[in-house]
Design a protein around this motif. Sequence first.
Motif, PDB file in Angstrom:
ATOM      1  N   ASN A  46       0.827  -1.215   0.000  1.00 17.49           N
ATOM      2  CA  ASN A  46       0.000   0.000   0.000  1.00 17.49           C
ATOM      3  C   ASN A  46       0.856   1.258   0.000  1.00 17.49           C
ATOM      4  O   ASN A  46       1.003   1.929   1.024  1.00 17.49           O
ATOM      5  N   THR A  47       1.436   1.554  -1.119  1.00 22.97           N
ATOM      6  CA  THR A  47       2.254   2.760  -1.260  1.00 22.97           C
ATOM      7  C   THR A  47       1.805   3.538  -2.488  1.00 22.97           C
ATOM      8  O   THR A  47       1.054   3.030  -3.321  1.00 22.97           O
ATOM      9  N   THR A  48       2.265   4.745  -2.594  1.00 23.67           N
ATOM     10  CA  THR A  48       1.936   5.587  -3.746  1.00 23.67           C
ATOM     11  C   THR A  48       2.539   4.991  -5.013  1.00 23.67           C
ATOM     12  O   THR A  48       3.698   4.564  -5.027  1.00 23.67           O
ATOM     13  N   ILE A  49       1.735   4.966  -6.078  1.00 26.47           N
ATOM     14  CA  ILE A  49       2.211   4.447  -7.363  1.00 26.47           C
ATOM     15  C   ILE A  49       2.580   5.647  -8.247  1.00 26.47           C
ATOM     16  O   ILE A  49       1.715   6.414  -8.656  1.00 26.47           O
ATOM     17  N   PRO A  50       3.870   5.823  -8.512  1.00 25.44           N
ATOM     18  CA  PRO A  50       4.286   6.993  -9.300  1.00 25.44           C
ATOM     19  C   PRO A  50       3.861   6.877 -10.764  1.00 25.44           C
ATOM     20  O   PRO A  50       3.839   5.786 -11.337  1.00 25.44           O
ATOM     21  N   LYS A  51       3.540   8.007 -11.345  1.00 24.95           N
ATOM     22  CA  LYS A  51       3.222   8.040 -12.768  1.00 24.95           C
ATOM     23  C   LYS A  51       4.519   8.178 -13.571  1.00 24.95           C
ATOM     24  O   LYS A  51       5.502   8.706 -13.094  1.00 24.95           O
ATOM     25  N   GLY A  52       4.478   7.708 -14.798  1.00 28.56           N
ATOM     26  CA  GLY A  52       5.608   7.883 -15.699  1.00 28.56           C
ATOM     27  C   GLY A  52       6.868   7.153 -15.292  1.00 28.56           C
ATOM     28  O   GLY A  52       7.983   7.651 -15.511  1.00 28.56           O
ATOM     29  N   ALA A  53       6.736   5.970 -14.712  1.00 20.90           N
ATOM     30  CA  ALA A  53       7.918   5.189 -14.331  1.00 20.90           C
ATOM     31  C   ALA A  53       8.738   4.862 -15.577  1.00 20.90           C
ATOM     32  O   ALA A  53       8.199   4.731 -16.677  1.00 20.90           O
ATOM     33  N   ASP A  54      10.034   4.724 -15.397  1.00 25.50           N
ATOM     34  CA  ASP A  54      10.899   4.360 -16.517  1.00 25.50           C
ATOM     35  C   ASP A  54      10.655   2.920 -16.953  1.00 25.50           C
ATOM     36  O   ASP A  54      10.713   2.595 -18.133  1.00 25.50           O
ATOM     37  N   TYR A  55      10.399   2.055 -15.979  1.00 24.16           N
ATOM     38  CA  TYR A  55      10.201   0.635 -16.303  1.00 24.16           C
ATOM     39  C   TYR A  55       9.342  -0.038 -15.236  1.00 24.16           C
ATOM     40  O   TYR A  55       9.218   0.453 -14.114  1.00 24.16           O
ATOM     41  N   ILE A  56       8.763  -1.158 -15.632  1.00 25.89           N
ATOM     42  CA  ILE A  56       8.104  -2.026 -14.668  1.00 25.89           C
ATOM     43  C   ILE A  56       8.637  -3.448 -14.885  1.00 25.89           C
ATOM     44  O   ILE A  56       8.929  -3.843 -16.015  1.00 25.89           O
ATOM     45  N   ILE A  57       8.806  -4.167 -13.796  1.00 29.18           N
ATOM     46  CA  ILE A  57       9.216  -5.567 -13.871  1.00 29.18           C
ATOM     47  C   ILE A  57       8.004  -6.416 -13.492  1.00 29.18           C
ATOM     48  O   ILE A  57       7.486  -6.313 -12.382  1.00 29.18           O
ATOM     49  N   ASN A  86       0.722   5.122 -19.206  1.00 32.03           N
ATOM     50  CA  ASN A  86       2.086   5.671 -19.146  1.00 32.03           C
ATOM     51  C   ASN A  86       2.867   5.170 -20.364  1.00 32.03           C
ATOM     52  O   ASN A  86       3.547   4.138 -20.310  1.00 32.03           O
ATOM     53  N   ARG A  87       2.741   5.889 -21.452  1.00 30.93           N
ATOM     54  CA  ARG A  87       3.192   5.435 -22.764  1.00 30.93           C
ATOM     55  C   ARG A  87       4.706   5.305 -22.909  1.00 30.93           C
ATOM     56  O   ARG A  87       5.187   4.625 -23.821  1.00 30.93           O
ATOM     57  N   GLU A  88       5.470   5.947 -22.041  1.00 29.70           N
ATOM     58  CA  GLU A  88       6.925   5.895 -22.167  1.00 29.70           C
ATOM     59  C   GLU A  88       7.547   4.782 -21.315  1.00 29.70           C
ATOM     60  O   GLU A  88       8.743   4.505 -21.415  1.00 29.70           O
ATOM     61  N   THR A  89       6.757   4.160 -20.505  1.00 32.37           N
ATOM     62  CA  THR A  89       7.256   3.111 -19.615  1.00 32.37           C
ATOM     63  C   THR A  89       7.490   1.824 -20.393  1.00 32.37           C
ATOM     64  O   THR A  89       6.643   1.409 -21.192  1.00 32.37           O
ATOM     65  N   ILE A  90       8.640   1.190 -20.152  1.00 32.29           N
ATOM     66  CA  ILE A  90       8.897  -0.114 -20.771  1.00 32.29           C
ATOM     67  C   ILE A  90       8.593  -1.220 -19.760  1.00 32.29           C
ATOM     68  O   ILE A  90       8.573  -0.979 -18.549  1.00 32.29           O
ATOM     69  N   ALA A  91       8.358  -2.417 -20.283  1.00 31.07           N
ATOM     70  CA  ALA A  91       8.018  -3.551 -19.425  1.00 31.07           C
ATOM     71  C   ALA A  91       9.048  -4.658 -19.586  1.00 31.07           C
ATOM     72  O   ALA A  91       9.435  -5.002 -20.703  1.00 31.07           O
ATOM     73  N   ILE A  92       9.474  -5.194 -18.450  1.00 34.72           N
ATOM     74  CA  ILE A  92      10.331  -6.378 -18.476  1.00 34.72           C
ATOM     75  C   ILE A  92       9.482  -7.549 -17.998  1.00 34.72           C
ATOM     76  O   ILE A  92       9.033  -7.583 -16.853  1.00 34.72           O
ATOM     77  N   GLY A 119       2.519  -2.286 -27.241  1.00 38.51           N
ATOM     78  CA  GLY A 119       3.432  -2.520 -28.354  1.00 38.51           C
ATOM     79  C   GLY A 119       4.573  -3.470 -27.979  1.00 38.51           C
ATOM     80  O   GLY A 119       5.137  -3.373 -26.885  1.00 38.51           O
ATOM     81  N   GLU A 120       4.901  -4.353 -28.913  1.00 35.93           N
ATOM     82  CA  GLU A 120       5.960  -5.329 -28.667  1.00 35.93           C
ATOM     83  C   GLU A 120       7.304  -4.655 -28.419  1.00 35.93           C
ATOM     84  O   GLU A 120       8.151  -5.183 -27.698  1.00 35.93           O
ATOM     85  N   ASP A 121       7.494  -3.469 -29.015  1.00 33.98           N
ATOM     86  CA  ASP A 121       8.766  -2.762 -28.860  1.00 33.98           C
ATOM     87  C   ASP A 121       8.970  -2.220 -27.442  1.00 33.98           C
ATOM     88  O   ASP A 121      10.078  -1.802 -27.087  1.00 33.98           O
ATOM     89  N   ARG A 122       7.930  -2.272 -26.624  1.00 31.35           N
ATOM     90  CA  ARG A 122       8.031  -1.792 -25.238  1.00 31.35           C
ATOM     91  C   ARG A 122       8.261  -2.942 -24.257  1.00 31.35           C
ATOM     92  O   ARG A 122       8.341  -2.715 -23.058  1.00 31.35           O
ATOM     93  N   ILE A 123       8.355  -4.167 -24.762  1.00 36.45           N
ATOM     94  CA  ILE A 123       8.434  -5.334 -23.901  1.00 36.45           C
ATOM     95  C   ILE A 123       9.783  -6.027 -24.054  1.00 36.45           C
ATOM     96  O   ILE A 123      10.198  -6.367 -25.168  1.00 36.45           O
ATOM     97  N   VAL A 124      10.452  -6.229 -22.936  1.00 38.06           N
ATOM     98  CA  VAL A 124      11.742  -6.926 -22.909  1.00 38.06           C
ATOM     99  C   VAL A 124      11.549  -8.263 -22.209  1.00 38.06           C
ATOM    100  O   VAL A 124      10.928  -8.324 -21.142  1.00 38.06           O
ATOM    101  N   LEU A 125      12.076  -9.341 -22.810  1.00 34.00           N
ATOM    102  CA  LEU A 125      11.916 -10.667 -22.237  1.00 34.00           C
ATOM    103  C   LEU A 125      13.092 -11.061 -21.340  1.00 34.00           C
ATOM    104  O   LEU A 125      14.245 -10.911 -21.724  1.00 34.00           O
ATOM    105  N   GLU A 126      12.763 -11.566 -20.172  1.00 32.48           N
ATOM    106  CA  GLU A 126      13.750 -12.212 -19.292  1.00 32.48           C
ATOM    107  C   GLU A 126      13.169 -13.586 -19.011  1.00 32.48           C
ATOM    108  O   GLU A 126      12.293 -13.738 -18.164  1.00 32.48           O
TER     109      GLU A 126
END
Length: 208
Positions: A46-57, A86-92, A119-126
């Motif tokens: 239960n914490t504040t969720i920042p907008k415009g994060a650089d990435y999410i895992i 948040n259109r600039e955030t990438i996803a791992i 978009g697939e270009d925003r998604i990084v696979l691990e």
Amino acid sequence: MLYKTSQNNKKKSFINKRVIATLKFCILIGLLYFSFLQFKIIQYANTTIPKGADYIIILGTKVNGTEPSLTLQNRIDTAANYLMKNRETIAIASGGKGPNEVISEATAIKQGLITKGIGEDRIVLEDQSSRTTENIAYSKKLLPSKKHIGLVVSNYFHIYRSRIIGKDNGLDLYSLPAKTPIKEAPRWYFREYLAITKYYLEKAHIIN
């Protein structure tokens, strides 16, 4: 003989009382410990969720063949909702292929996000990790430079351990908790209490 029998009964009674008192004490300690863990889970989720994060895992969990489990689907839905806003955030997408899984958890996450319009270009696979410590450590290696604000996406019960593992890996992650299916919650929470305890013990061993 009666005196001896009486003495033996008193001794047994004393031992039984000691055993019962010890059991009550252990139960009390156990309840206090699990209450502490539940408090930390609530506190960290239960914490504040920042907008415009650089990435999410996005942390993986069970895939049924090629389909994400309900628990994983909730993580995908939560991540997709954030990424759409948040259109600039990438996803791992993080998670390897476990037993009885046809595709990796990371692949299931990626497919789920694409289906949601990400978009697939925003998604990084691990897709090599098999547990949370590896999820975080391997994902860190895939972060682009100058990406500082990050969130970890997992179910509510899993956020606390994910974030402290992130901190141990030099990542100050914010929380983006997903819902936990009600019928599965007791099982997941009990497993998480054990997993947190195991992590505490492993960490203490490393430090010592």
